[in-house]
Scaffold this motif. Structure first.
Motif, PDB file in Angstrom:
ATOM      1  N   THR A  68       0.841  -1.191   0.000  1.00 48.38           N
ATOM      2  CA  THR A  68       0.000   0.000   0.000  1.00 48.38           C
ATOM      3  C   THR A  68       0.880   1.246   0.000  1.00 48.38           C
ATOM      4  N   SER A  69       0.273   2.386  -0.106  1.00 53.45           N
ATOM      5  CA  SER A  69       1.007   3.648  -0.081  1.00 53.45           C
ATOM      6  C   SER A  69       1.583   3.892   1.305  1.00 53.45           C
ATOM      7  N   GLN A  70       2.613   4.707   1.342  1.00 50.50           N
ATOM      8  CA  GLN A  70       3.161   5.155   2.627  1.00 50.50           C
ATOM      9  C   GLN A  70       2.333   6.358   3.067  1.00 50.50           C
ATOM     10  N   TYR A  71       1.989   6.399   4.341  1.00 56.29           N
ATOM     11  CA  TYR A  71       1.142   7.470   4.857  1.00 56.29           C
ATOM     12  C   TYR A  71       1.914   8.383   5.792  1.00 56.29           C
ATOM     13  N   PHE A  72       1.618   9.662   5.703  1.00 54.32           N
ATOM     14  CA  PHE A  72       2.149  10.668   6.619  1.00 54.32           C
ATOM     15  C   PHE A  72       0.952  11.375   7.230  1.00 54.32           C
ATOM     16  N   LEU A  73       0.785  11.248   8.533  1.00 52.40           N
ATOM     17  CA  LEU A  73      -0.274  11.945   9.251  1.00 52.40           C
ATOM     18  C   LEU A  73       0.357  13.140   9.940  1.00 52.40           C
ATOM     19  N   ILE A  74      -0.122  14.311   9.623  1.00 58.63           N
ATOM     20  CA  ILE A  74       0.404  15.537  10.209  1.00 58.63           C
ATOM     21  C   ILE A  74      -0.680  16.115  11.114  1.00 58.63           C
ATOM     22  N   THR A  75      -0.346  16.279  12.380  1.00 61.04           N
ATOM     23  CA  THR A  75      -1.318  16.801  13.327  1.00 61.04           C
ATOM     24  C   THR A  75      -0.604  17.413  14.529  1.00 61.04           C
ATOM     25  N   PRO A  76      -1.166  18.467  15.102  1.00 61.97           N
ATOM     26  CA  PRO A  76      -0.544  19.040  16.295  1.00 61.97           C
ATOM     27  C   PRO A  76      -0.841  18.242  17.560  1.00 61.97           C
ATOM     28  N   LYS A  77      -1.845  17.365  17.510  1.00 66.33           N
ATOM     29  CA  LYS A  77      -2.183  16.576  18.700  1.00 66.33           C
ATOM     30  C   LYS A  77      -2.933  15.311  18.291  1.00 66.33           C
ATOM     31  N   LEU A  78      -2.791  14.295  19.142  1.00 66.47           N
ATOM     32  CA  LEU A  78      -3.564  13.067  18.991  1.00 66.47           C
ATOM     33  C   LEU A  78      -4.109  12.669  20.350  1.00 66.47           C
ATOM     34  N   LEU A  79      -5.168  11.916  20.356  1.00 67.31           N
ATOM     35  CA  LEU A  79      -5.712  11.389  21.605  1.00 67.31           C
ATOM     36  C   LEU A  79      -4.738  10.387  22.208  1.00 67.31           C
ATOM     37  N   THR A  80      -4.829  10.186  23.487  1.00 65.96           N
ATOM     38  CA  THR A  80      -4.026   9.149  24.127  1.00 65.96           C
ATOM     39  C   THR A  80      -4.709   7.803  23.932  1.00 65.96           C
ATOM     40  N   GLY A  81      -3.928   6.738  24.006  1.00 63.44           N
ATOM     41  CA  GLY A  81      -4.472   5.387  23.944  1.00 63.44           C
ATOM     42  C   GLY A  81      -4.908   4.926  22.566  1.00 63.44           C
ATOM     43  N   LEU A  82      -4.420   5.565  21.507  1.00 62.82           N
ATOM     44  CA  LEU A  82      -4.756   5.107  20.162  1.00 62.82           C
ATOM     45  C   LEU A  82      -3.974   3.842  19.836  1.00 62.82           C
ATOM     46  N   ARG A  83      -4.487   3.040  18.901  1.00 61.23           N
ATOM     47  CA  ARG A  83      -3.811   1.815  18.497  1.00 61.23           C
ATOM     48  C   ARG A  83      -2.766   2.141  17.439  1.00 61.23           C
ATOM     49  N   LEU A 139      14.828  18.661  26.189  1.00 61.07           N
ATOM     50  CA  LEU A 139      13.784  18.100  25.347  1.00 61.07           C
ATOM     51  C   LEU A 139      14.299  16.829  24.674  1.00 61.07           C
ATOM     52  N   ASP A 140      14.528  15.823  25.468  1.00 61.38           N
ATOM     53  CA  ASP A 140      15.038  14.536  24.999  1.00 61.38           C
ATOM     54  C   ASP A 140      13.849  13.576  24.891  1.00 61.38           C
ATOM     55  N   PHE A 141      13.366  13.353  23.671  1.00 57.48           N
ATOM     56  CA  PHE A 141      12.172  12.535  23.477  1.00 57.48           C
ATOM     57  C   PHE A 141      12.370  11.104  23.965  1.00 57.48           C
ATOM     58  N   GLY A 142      13.564  10.560  23.802  1.00 60.52           N
ATOM     59  CA  GLY A 142      13.835   9.218  24.307  1.00 60.52           C
ATOM     60  C   GLY A 142      13.632   9.146  25.808  1.00 60.52           C
ATOM     61  N   ASN A 143      14.120  10.154  26.519  1.00 56.33           N
ATOM     62  CA  ASN A 143      13.946  10.218  27.967  1.00 56.33           C
ATOM     63  C   ASN A 143      12.468  10.418  28.322  1.00 56.33           C
ATOM     64  N   LEU A 144      11.765  11.241  27.558  1.00 54.87           N
ATOM     65  CA  LEU A 144      10.337  11.460  27.823  1.00 54.87           C
ATOM     66  C   LEU A 144       9.542  10.161  27.650  1.00 54.87           C
ATOM     67  N   VAL A 145       9.900   9.359  26.661  1.00 54.12           N
ATOM     68  CA  VAL A 145       9.222   8.073  26.451  1.00 54.12           C
ATOM     69  C   VAL A 145       9.481   7.142  27.631  1.00 54.12           C
ATOM     70  N   LYS A 146      10.722   7.099  28.121  1.00 53.98           N
ATOM     71  CA  LYS A 146      11.043   6.258  29.285  1.00 53.98           C
ATOM     72  C   LYS A 146      10.247   6.697  30.510  1.00 53.98           C
ATOM     73  N   LEU A 172       5.613   5.644  34.136  1.00 53.28           N
ATOM     74  CA  LEU A 172       4.343   6.054  34.731  1.00 53.28           C
ATOM     75  C   LEU A 172       3.242   5.043  34.429  1.00 53.28           C
ATOM     76  N   VAL A 173       3.201   4.546  33.199  1.00 56.54           N
ATOM     77  CA  VAL A 173       2.201   3.544  32.823  1.00 56.54           C
ATOM     78  C   VAL A 173       2.420   2.262  33.607  1.00 56.54           C
ATOM     79  N   ALA A 174       3.691   1.835  33.747  1.00 52.89           N
ATOM     80  CA  ALA A 174       3.991   0.600  34.479  1.00 52.89           C
ATOM     81  C   ALA A 174       3.624   0.726  35.945  1.00 52.89           C
ATOM     82  N   SER A 175       3.873   1.881  36.542  1.00 51.30           N
ATOM     83  CA  SER A 175       3.575   2.049  37.960  1.00 51.30           C
ATOM     84  C   SER A 175       2.079   2.160  38.218  1.00 51.30           C
ATOM     85  N   ALA A 176       1.312   2.578  37.206  1.00 48.21           N
ATOM     86  CA  ALA A 176      -0.136   2.687  37.364  1.00 48.21           C
ATOM     87  C   ALA A 176      -0.825   1.323  37.225  1.00 48.21           C
TER      88      ALA A 176
END
Length: 99
Positions: free
Chosen positions: A42-57, A82-89, A94-98
């Motif tokens: 299929t085609s390659q898709y690029f979704l451009i958005t300033p925000k997305l909902l949490t918990g999307l698949r 602003l280290d995105f790798g650190n923000l993901v960790k 937080l998800v694991a502790s919840a």
């Protein structure tokens, strides 16, 4: 999205498709887009958005790229704030502790 099978394209750009949608419909459209974009041959898709909902698949074949720029970004000497790798960790911790 219904007409995409009618025209072949190497890639497709979807710009702020979720603008003005309620959360239910935004989830439904995102789910459908993931399903279509992750098919074989299929085609390659690029979704451009300033925000997305949490918990999307997301599919393991997807890549999420966060582009951070603008006047409110840290100066070059403070770029480590602003280290995105650190923000993901942090988020994963937080998800694991919840759970």
């Amino acid at each position: 999205m219904a007409l995409q099978s009618m025209a072949q394209a190497p890639f497709r750009v979807v710009d702020e498709i979720n603008q003005g949608m309620d959360p239910r419909n935004e989830r439904m459209v995102h789910e459908r887009m993931v399903e279509i974009a992750c098919r074989e041959h299929t085609s390659q898709y690029f979704l451009i958005t300033p925000k997305l909902l949490t918990g999307l698949r997301y599919d393991e074949r997807m890549r999420v790229l966060c582009i951070a720029s603008g006047e409110h970004m840290p100066a070059a000497e403070d770029a480590n704030k602003l280290d995105f790798g650190n923000l993901v960790k942090i988020q994963q911790g937080l998800v694991a502790s919840a759970a």
